[in-house]
Motif scaffolding. Structure first.
Motif, PDB file in Angstrom:
ATOM      1  N   TYR A  79       2.671 104.729 122.224  1.00  0.00           N
ATOM      2  CA  TYR A  79       4.023 105.111 122.623  1.00  0.00           C
ATOM      3  C   TYR A  79       4.079 106.568 123.055  1.00  0.00           C
ATOM      4  O   TYR A  79       4.808 106.924 123.980  1.00  0.00           O
ATOM      5  CB  TYR A  79       5.012 104.850 121.487  1.00  0.00           C
TER       6      TYR A  79
ATOM      7  N   TYR B  29      17.073  95.383 129.910  1.00  0.00           N
ATOM      8  CA  TYR B  29      15.845  95.548 129.125  1.00  0.00           C
ATOM      9  C   TYR B  29      16.084  95.256 127.649  1.00  0.00           C
ATOM     10  O   TYR B  29      15.267  94.609 126.978  1.00  0.00           O
ATOM     11  CB  TYR B  29      15.287  96.960 129.284  1.00  0.00           C
TER      12      TYR B  29
ATOM     13  N   ASN C 210       2.656 106.905 126.387  1.00  0.00           N
ATOM     14  CA  ASN C 210       3.558 106.270 127.328  1.00  0.00           C
ATOM     15  C   ASN C 210       4.418 107.307 128.049  1.00  0.00           C
ATOM     16  O   ASN C 210       4.753 107.142 129.212  1.00  0.00           O
ATOM     17  CB  ASN C 210       4.445 105.294 126.554  1.00  0.00           C
TER      18      ASN C 210
ATOM     19  N   PHE D 112       4.303  88.262 131.688  1.00  0.00           N
ATOM     20  CA  PHE D 112       4.823  89.625 131.688  1.00  0.00           C
ATOM     21  C   PHE D 112       5.526  89.932 133.008  1.00  0.00           C
ATOM     22  O   PHE D 112       6.603  90.518 133.045  1.00  0.00           O
ATOM     23  CB  PHE D 112       3.660  90.591 131.476  1.00  0.00           C
TER      24      PHE D 112
ATOM     25  N   MET E 189      -1.004  94.637 138.490  1.00  0.00           N
ATOM     26  CA  MET E 189       0.358  94.251 138.164  1.00  0.00           C
ATOM     27  C   MET E 189       1.268  95.478 138.113  1.00  0.00           C
ATOM     28  O   MET E 189       2.414  95.442 138.549  1.00  0.00           O
ATOM     29  CB  MET E 189       0.368  93.547 136.829  1.00  0.00           C
TER      30      MET E 189
ATOM     31  N   ILE F 125      12.788 103.905 125.872  1.00  0.00           N
ATOM     32  CA  ILE F 125      13.244 105.267 126.155  1.00  0.00           C
ATOM     33  C   ILE F 125      12.673 105.749 127.483  1.00  0.00           C
ATOM     34  O   ILE F 125      13.400 106.250 128.341  1.00  0.00           O
ATOM     35  CB  ILE F 125      12.821 106.217 125.018  1.00  0.00           C
ATOM     36  N   THR F 126      11.370 105.552 127.672  1.00  0.00           N
ATOM     37  CA  THR F 126      10.790 106.008 128.945  1.00  0.00           C
ATOM     38  C   THR F 126      11.348 105.191 130.113  1.00  0.00           C
ATOM     39  O   THR F 126      11.549 105.728 131.197  1.00  0.00           O
ATOM     40  CB  THR F 126       9.254 105.904 128.932  1.00  0.00           C
ATOM     41  N   GLN F 127      11.599 103.893 129.867  1.00  0.00           N
ATOM     42  CA  GLN F 127      12.190 103.068 130.927  1.00  0.00           C
ATOM     43  C   GLN F 127      13.560 103.613 131.326  1.00  0.00           C
ATOM     44  O   GLN F 127      13.899 103.647 132.504  1.00  0.00           O
ATOM     45  CB  GLN F 127      12.345 101.615 130.453  1.00  0.00           C
TER      46      GLN F 127
ATOM     47  N   ASP G 136       6.812  96.965 106.731  1.00  0.00           N
ATOM     48  CA  ASP G 136       6.002  97.129 107.932  1.00  0.00           C
ATOM     49  C   ASP G 136       6.691  96.500 109.136  1.00  0.00           C
ATOM     50  O   ASP G 136       6.733  97.063 110.215  1.00  0.00           O
ATOM     51  CB  ASP G 136       4.650  96.459 107.695  1.00  0.00           C
TER      52      ASP G 136
ATOM     53  N   MET H 276      -0.525  85.476 129.826  1.00  0.00           N
ATOM     54  CA  MET H 276       0.193  86.666 129.392  1.00  0.00           C
ATOM     55  C   MET H 276       0.587  87.534 130.587  1.00  0.00           C
ATOM     56  O   MET H 276       1.698  88.051 130.662  1.00  0.00           O
ATOM     57  CB  MET H 276      -0.704  87.468 128.464  1.00  0.00           C
ATOM     58  N   LEU H 277      -0.356  87.643 131.505  1.00  0.00           N
ATOM     59  CA  LEU H 277      -0.140  88.456 132.697  1.00  0.00           C
ATOM     60  C   LEU H 277       1.011  87.890 133.532  1.00  0.00           C
ATOM     61  O   LEU H 277       1.945  88.603 133.920  1.00  0.00           O
ATOM     62  CB  LEU H 277      -1.430  88.459 133.516  1.00  0.00           C
TER      63      LEU H 277
ATOM     64  N   LEU I 195       9.767  98.606 110.431  1.00  0.00           N
ATOM     65  CA  LEU I 195       9.294  99.791 111.133  1.00  0.00           C
ATOM     66  C   LEU I 195       8.710  99.397 112.491  1.00  0.00           C
ATOM     67  O   LEU I 195       9.012 100.003 113.510  1.00  0.00           O
ATOM     68  CB  LEU I 195       8.232 100.495 110.296  1.00  0.00           C
TER      69      LEU I 195
ATOM     70  N   MET J 140       9.852 100.523 116.265  1.00  0.00           N
ATOM     71  CA  MET J 140       8.903 101.177 117.172  1.00  0.00           C
ATOM     72  C   MET J 140       8.849 100.467 118.511  1.00  0.00           C
ATOM     73  O   MET J 140       8.594 101.077 119.540  1.00  0.00           O
ATOM     74  CB  MET J 140       7.499 101.164 116.572  1.00  0.00           C
ATOM     75  N   ARG J 141       9.071  99.149 118.463  1.00  0.00           N
ATOM     76  CA  ARG J 141       8.927  98.392 119.694  1.00  0.00           C
ATOM     77  C   ARG J 141       9.987  98.760 120.728  1.00  0.00           C
ATOM     78  O   ARG J 141       9.855  98.455 121.896  1.00  0.00           O
ATOM     79  CB  ARG J 141       8.982  96.898 119.383  1.00  0.00           C
TER      80      ARG J 141
ATOM     81  N   PHE K 167      -5.006  85.123 128.611  1.00  0.00           N
ATOM     82  CA  PHE K 167      -4.746  86.415 129.239  1.00  0.00           C
ATOM     83  C   PHE K 167      -4.031  86.235 130.571  1.00  0.00           C
ATOM     84  O   PHE K 167      -3.078  86.950 130.887  1.00  0.00           O
ATOM     85  CB  PHE K 167      -6.059  87.172 129.449  1.00  0.00           C
TER      86      PHE K 167
ATOM     87  N   MET L 174       9.275  92.802 132.758  1.00  0.00           N
ATOM     88  CA  MET L 174       8.929  94.103 133.328  1.00  0.00           C
ATOM     89  C   MET L 174      10.061  94.684 134.171  1.00  0.00           C
ATOM     90  O   MET L 174      10.243  95.895 134.198  1.00  0.00           O
ATOM     91  CB  MET L 174       7.691  93.916 134.200  1.00  0.00           C
TER      92      MET L 174
ATOM     93  N   PRO M  25       9.258 102.220 123.897  1.00  0.00           N
ATOM     94  CA  PRO M  25       8.972 102.258 125.336  1.00  0.00           C
ATOM     95  C   PRO M  25      10.227 102.181 126.185  1.00  0.00           C
ATOM     96  O   PRO M  25      10.244 102.632 127.326  1.00  0.00           O
ATOM     97  CB  PRO M  25       8.097 101.023 125.562  1.00  0.00           C
TER      98      PRO M  25
END
Lengths: 288, 300
Positions: B214, A84, B217, A209, B58, A51-53, A38, A205-206, A41, A45-46, A202, A215, A49
């Motif tokens: 994803y 990144y 996304n 990030f 943000m 790829i879109t960046q 797990d 975290m904000l 995998l 997967m992480r 939270f 980011m 994202p």
């Protein structure tokens, strides 16, 4: 004679303590390796994202290049992607999922009592479990990470940095781990006063990030904000190691960065000790 | 508490089983029930609203910084700052609708399967997919509609009042925009219920939700940015196989009109979006029912 016995005693108690640490480490390690499939995998997967960046920044650079510039805040397109990827490594060290909320929960439900009774220090115990957790994680995650970095090697235009830079990079990763741990531990220990820290967490975290550089590369911030962010601890959790690796910083700047990071680390270690001692004094052990 | 108001009346199975108003009434009851639940933890509700709004702010911050360095996303695509913020607001409209109405249900669905509590849902004289999809609503997620509305108003104002080539918004475009936003919600709903159904076969599916995240996304950016090199494979896959790229792109493009005059493919794409919506609803319904047939109750 007297001193020899006490020295002997001291060394055996040290050995005992080492043995205790070793057991804690091993138990936590074995616990973590149960779900390795797990894990692997999930790690792979992480990276999705990113790829879109890549496509987003490619499009941004397309538009930038038509206006005659080749870089954004000193970053070429490939540098941004490399950045990144490197922040993913930095975050693998500095992120502490579940640490603060776990500490706060154990304060709330009374589990923290076991650390008061047992001759084990809670912050030390959790630190060791966290190290074990991370070691287990790396031993599995190194595969997916190596694969992704190999596939993306074209984005590292300047190849490997020099040895001294690499050494600073590694140091910043390890320091980032400890800094991340002690910041979150402090937030968790606020639970002695507030019981529920999730909204505080939270906010953290904000900020993390946005201000850690997870980011976007912090160099893209407008001037004044950039200088403020430089003094905050967040950038050491993602931006700093990546910037070091990409040769964004001159050597004196790197060392200055490391010095500030160590100062923040010391501050948070002391703060967590203080919070633990003060917190225990007002703790009243509810629950079973 | 008044139980009668929350659960459908037990003595009228025929009305519930019938089509039409009974389902609407049931939907209304679900909405009321969820709102009552949310309102019993008011501070928590408020915190959740604030947190989802601050995530949104943000994001605006991030794109604000990006647009300090570039005038446009993609060369000659027309996605300048104001146009892109219309796009972003559209993303949030759609996402907050999905998160309000479907996300909590999809999460609960895999839990129902794991615990075997799906039995009770199957026994009720209501369409199972309806019951599974609409039971819970998370009203706090709607707070992002406000952020999106604000962002949309400011961006449209900038587009309409810009000195060169100001945007004209015709009423028909507004109607189409609302229609395509709803289509987008339907497509995302289909993807979600499709993925959730697979948990009948797989047992637990924590990573499937990551997968959902994803996939969606990809829908957050103008589709032109994928149309290059090996990205074309993604472009085709996410337009024609899992049509998440049309979700935001079609309504945002209609409204913000990044290219003026419109590109030749914009209206065909809009037509395709309707087909894609119908197809994904039908396919997801089929997947759901296939999955239900292989459901074997757990526990008891």
């Amino acid at each position: 004679m007297e001193s020899a016995i006490s020295a002997c005693h001291r060394s055996s108690s040290f050995r005992q303590r080492l043995a205790t640490w070793w057991v804690i480490l091993r138990v936590a390690l074995e616990e973590r390796l149960v779900y390795r499939g797990d894990f692997a995998l999930g790690t792979l997967m992480r990276f999705l994202p990113i790829i879109t960046q890549i496509f987003l920044w490619r499009a941004v650079f397309d538009a930038v290049q038509t206006s005659g510039r080749a870089d954004v805040a000193g970053y070429r397109f490939e540098d941004v992607v490399a950045y990144y990827l490197l922040t993913m490594v930095a975050r693998a060290f500095s992120s502490m999922p579940g640490l603060a909320s776990g500490i706060a929960a154990s304060i709330r439900n009374g589990e923290v009592k076991k650390f008061i009774i047992q001759p084990v220090d809670m912050l030390g115990f959790l630190l060791l479990s966290r190290i074990a957790h991370k070691l287990a994680y790396y031993s599995v995650a190194v595969g997916p990470f190596a694969l992704v970095f190999f596939l993306c090697r074209g984005f590292f235009l300047d190849g490997w940095p020099s040895w001294p830079v690499l050494a600073v990079f590694c140091a910043s990763l390890v320091l980032g781990f400890f800094l991340g741990y002690f910041i979150e531990a402090c937030i968790g220990l606020i639970g002695f006063w507030f019981l529920e820290v999730s909204s505080l967490l939270f906010v953290y975290m904000l900020l993390n990030f946005f201000l850690s550089g997870h980011m976007f590369p912090l160099d893209m911030l407008p001037g004044a904000a950039r200088q403020w962010v430089d003094w905050l601890p967040f950038k050491y959790l993602a931006y700093f190691p990546a910037a070091v690796f990409l040769n964004k910083l001159a050597f004196p700047q790197m060392l200055r960065g490391l010095a500030i990071e160590v100062a923040w680390l010391v501050a948070f270690v002391l703060l967590s000790r203080l919070a633990w001692n003060r917190g225990l004094r007002r703790y009243s052990a509810f629950g079973g | 508490m008044n139980n009668q108001a929350i659960h459908p009346p037990q003595n009228e199975p025929s009305r519930i089983g019938g089509r039409g108003p009974a389902y609407l009434r049931l939907l209304w009851l679900f909405a009321c029930h969820s709102l009552i639940r949310d309102m019993s933890f008011r501070i928590n509700f408020l915190i959740e609203c604030v947190s989802s709004v601050s995530w949104a702010l943000m994001n605006i911050g991030f794109y604000w910084i990006v647009f300090r360095h570039t005038r446009m996303i993609g060369q000659d695509t027309g996605w300048g700052e104001a146009e892109f913020f219309v796009f972003l607001a559209t993303t949030w409209f759609i996402n907050s609708l999905v998160q309000t109405f479907f996300m909590p249900n999809a999460e609960e669905f895999s839990e129902l399967i794991r615990t075997g509590n799906l039995d009770f849902v199957l026994l009720k004289p209501v369409d199972t997919q309806f019951l599974v999809s609409f039971r819970r609503m998370d009203w706090s997620s709607l707070s992002n509609m406000l952020t999106a509305g604000g962002l949309m108003a400011i961006s449209l104002w900038r587009l309409v009042t810009r000195p060169e080539n100001p945007l004209k918004i015709e009423p028909i475009i507004v109607v189409l925009y609302v229609f395509y936003v709803l289509c987008g919600v339907a497509i995302l709903y289909s993807v979600m219920i499709g993925l959730a159904s697979t948990s009948i076969w797989l047992g637990r599916n924590q990573s499937l939700y990551d997968f959902w995240f994803y996939i969606t996304n990809f829908s957050r950016y103008p589709m032109e940015i994928y149309y290059r090199g090996w990205g074309k494979v993604l472009w085709v896959a996410f337009t024609f196989v899992i049509p998440v790229l049309v979700v935001v792109n079609v309504p945002a493009r209609l409204l913000a009109r990044p290219l003026s005059p419109r590109a030749w493919w914009e209206w065909p794409l809009a037509g395709f979006a309707v087909v894609a919506t119908l197809a994904s609803l039908i396919v997801s319904r089929w997947v759901f029912q296939r999955a239900l047939r292989s459901y074997r109750s757990a526990s008891s």
